[in-house]
Motif scaffolding. Structure first.
Motif, mmCIF file in Angstrom:
data_model
loop_
_atom_site.group_PDB
_atom_site.id
_atom_site.type_symbol
_atom_site.label_atom_id
_atom_site.label_comp_id
_atom_site.label_asym_id
_atom_site.label_seq_id
_atom_site.Cartn_x
_atom_site.Cartn_y
_atom_site.Cartn_z
ATOM 1 N N VAL A 13 0.824 -1.201 0.000
ATOM 2 C CA VAL A 13 0.000 0.000 0.000
ATOM 3 C C VAL A 13 0.865 1.261 0.000
ATOM 4 O O VAL A 13 0.608 2.217 -0.736
ATOM 5 N N ASP A 14 1.924 1.258 0.801
ATOM 6 C CA ASP A 14 2.794 2.422 0.903
ATOM 7 C C ASP A 14 3.492 2.714 -0.424
ATOM 8 O O ASP A 14 3.483 3.850 -0.911
ATOM 9 N N GLU A 15 4.077 1.690 -1.019
ATOM 10 C CA GLU A 15 4.821 1.892 -2.264
ATOM 11 C C GLU A 15 3.895 2.251 -3.424
ATOM 12 O O GLU A 15 4.222 3.116 -4.240
ATOM 13 N N PHE A 16 2.736 1.597 -3.501
ATOM 14 C CA PHE A 16 1.791 1.943 -4.567
ATOM 15 C C PHE A 16 1.324 3.388 -4.416
ATOM 16 O O PHE A 16 1.267 4.142 -5.398
ATOM 17 N N SER A 17 1.012 3.799 -3.203
ATOM 18 C CA SER A 17 0.503 5.156 -2.977
ATOM 19 C C SER A 17 1.524 6.203 -3.393
ATOM 20 O O SER A 17 1.180 7.214 -4.011
ATOM 21 N N LYS A 18 2.793 5.972 -3.072
ATOM 22 C CA LYS A 18 3.843 6.921 -3.435
ATOM 23 C C LYS A 18 3.937 7.069 -4.952
ATOM 24 O O LYS A 18 4.002 8.184 -5.478
ATOM 25 N N VAL A 19 3.946 5.944 -5.657
ATOM 26 C CA VAL A 19 4.075 5.980 -7.113
ATOM 27 C C VAL A 19 2.828 6.596 -7.745
ATOM 28 O O VAL A 19 2.914 7.431 -8.654
ATOM 29 N N PHE A 20 1.664 6.198 -7.272
ATOM 30 C CA PHE A 20 0.413 6.723 -7.820
ATOM 31 C C PHE A 20 0.349 8.240 -7.688
ATOM 32 O O PHE A 20 0.025 8.952 -8.654
ATOM 33 N N LEU A 21 0.676 8.751 -6.515
ATOM 34 C CA LEU A 21 0.634 10.198 -6.302
ATOM 35 C C LEU A 21 1.660 10.922 -7.166
ATOM 36 O O LEU A 21 1.445 12.066 -7.568
ATOM 37 N N ASP A 22 2.746 10.253 -7.490
ATOM 38 C CA ASP A 22 3.767 10.858 -8.339
ATOM 39 C C ASP A 22 3.322 10.950 -9.791
ATOM 40 O O ASP A 22 3.872 11.726 -10.562
ATOM 41 N N TYR A 23 2.313 10.150 -10.168
ATOM 42 C CA TYR A 23 1.891 10.098 -11.565
ATOM 43 C C TYR A 23 0.473 10.617 -11.797
ATOM 44 O O TYR A 23 -0.184 10.214 -12.742
ATOM 45 N N ILE A 24 0.013 11.515 -10.920
ATOM 46 C CA ILE A 24 -1.282 12.145 -11.172
ATOM 47 C C ILE A 24 -1.115 13.472 -11.905
ATOM 48 O O ILE A 24 -2.102 14.131 -12.237
ATOM 49 N N ASP A 25 0.124 13.845 -12.197
ATOM 50 C CA ASP A 25 0.421 15.061 -12.955
ATOM 51 C C ASP A 25 1.587 14.723 -13.890
ATOM 52 O O ASP A 25 2.734 14.630 -13.446
ATOM 53 N N VAL A 26 1.282 14.524 -15.172
ATOM 54 C CA VAL A 26 2.270 13.969 -16.104
ATOM 55 C C VAL A 26 2.312 14.765 -17.408
ATOM 56 O O VAL A 26 1.460 15.608 -17.672
ATOM 57 N N ASP A 27 3.309 14.443 -18.208
ATOM 58 C CA ASP A 27 3.379 15.012 -19.556
ATOM 59 C C ASP A 27 2.391 14.316 -20.485
ATOM 60 O O ASP A 27 1.621 14.960 -21.195
#
Length: 259
Positions: A13-27
């Motif tokens: 849950v921790d690792e998925f959440s970090k990655v998901f939040l990092d990819y809600i604003d993309v090129d």
């Protein structure tokens, strides 16, 4: 070492959440995990663009897994052979200009090529809507869990911001269909999702390079979705056009983001 289920749960849950939040604003956000978008993803990632791919099903790869009628082989024509080489896919020449590859190996290496280029892939996430702002350009996606959409549950979605969206959702052309349905007058312009014509591999493959384009500001269409939007013939289990279409879609996005 004694395994602790709580540590395992927390790690996921921790690792998925970090990655998901990092990819809600993309090129670039790619919708659909078929071969065209996987090819596009590799080139986008290698160009240094922050890129995310959403696939509503459990598995990535679209219809390529099944080859032709569940015979796990695909055919690629001469013009697209270089893409097989770039992804390290093994193949052999069947007849002059016709190259045969394993559909299983092809999907696996397309996925590896995309992820090794730095693209983040999320499966089991469906795109149910788009975001459009004052400049009348697609600027993001509205997402939900794939199983939620399939079960028709009433669960509010979340949002992802993207400078460019690429619709690679296959026959349905899902993102383009959503824009056509929700934007008044969109069907009168470049965007006209009319559906594919009957199979004609030669014409469908050649037209695909013309139908792969930006159909609405901020929205590029690729693969089978491109032919569905334009009303071009379907292609069948020849995948060279799909791969070339993905490469062209990436080139269009890269050029657009340079401006």
């Amino acid at each position: 070492m004694e395994l602790d289920e709580i540590v395992i749960t927390r790690a996921i849950v921790d690792e998925f959440s970090k990655v998901f939040l990092d990819y809600i604003d993309v090129d670039v956000a790619l919708v659909g995990g078929g071969p065209a978008n996987l090819v596009a993803a590799k080139y986008l990632g290698e160009a240094g663009l922050k890129t995310v791919l959403f696939e509503k099903k459990l598995s990535i790869g679209g219809g390529m897994w099944g080859g032709g009628m569940m015979f796990p082989r695909i055919v690629v024509q001469e013009e697209a052979k270089h893409i097989l080489d770039e992804f390290g896919i093994n193949y052999h020449e069947y007849e002059k200009g016709y190259y045969v590859a394993s559909s299983i190996e092809s999907v696996a290496k397309l996925i590896c090529g995309a992820t090794e280029a730095g693209v983040e892939i999320f499966n089991l996430i469906d795109v149910e809507d788009v975001m459009i702002r004052e400049d009348d350009a697609v600027c993001g996606l509205v997402i939900n869990w794939g199983p939620v959409s399939m079960a028709r549950l009433h669960v509010d979605p979340l949002a992802v911001r993207a400078k460019v969206v690429i619709d690679g959702t296959g026959h349905d052309a899902g993102v383009c269909s959503t824009v056509q349905r929700k934007v008044p007058g969109a069907e009168l312009g470049e965007l006209g999702v009319v559906g594919e014509k009957p199979m004609w591999a030669d014409v469908g493959e050649r037209m695909l390079m013309e139908t792969t384009r930006e159909v609405y500001p901020g929205l590029i269409v690729t693969g089978m979705a491109a032919n569905a939007v334009a009303g071009a013939p379907r292609m069948g289990p020849v995948f060279g056009g799909m791969m070339l279409s993905g490469k062209k879609a990436a080139e269009i996005a890269i050029e657009k983001l340079k401006k």
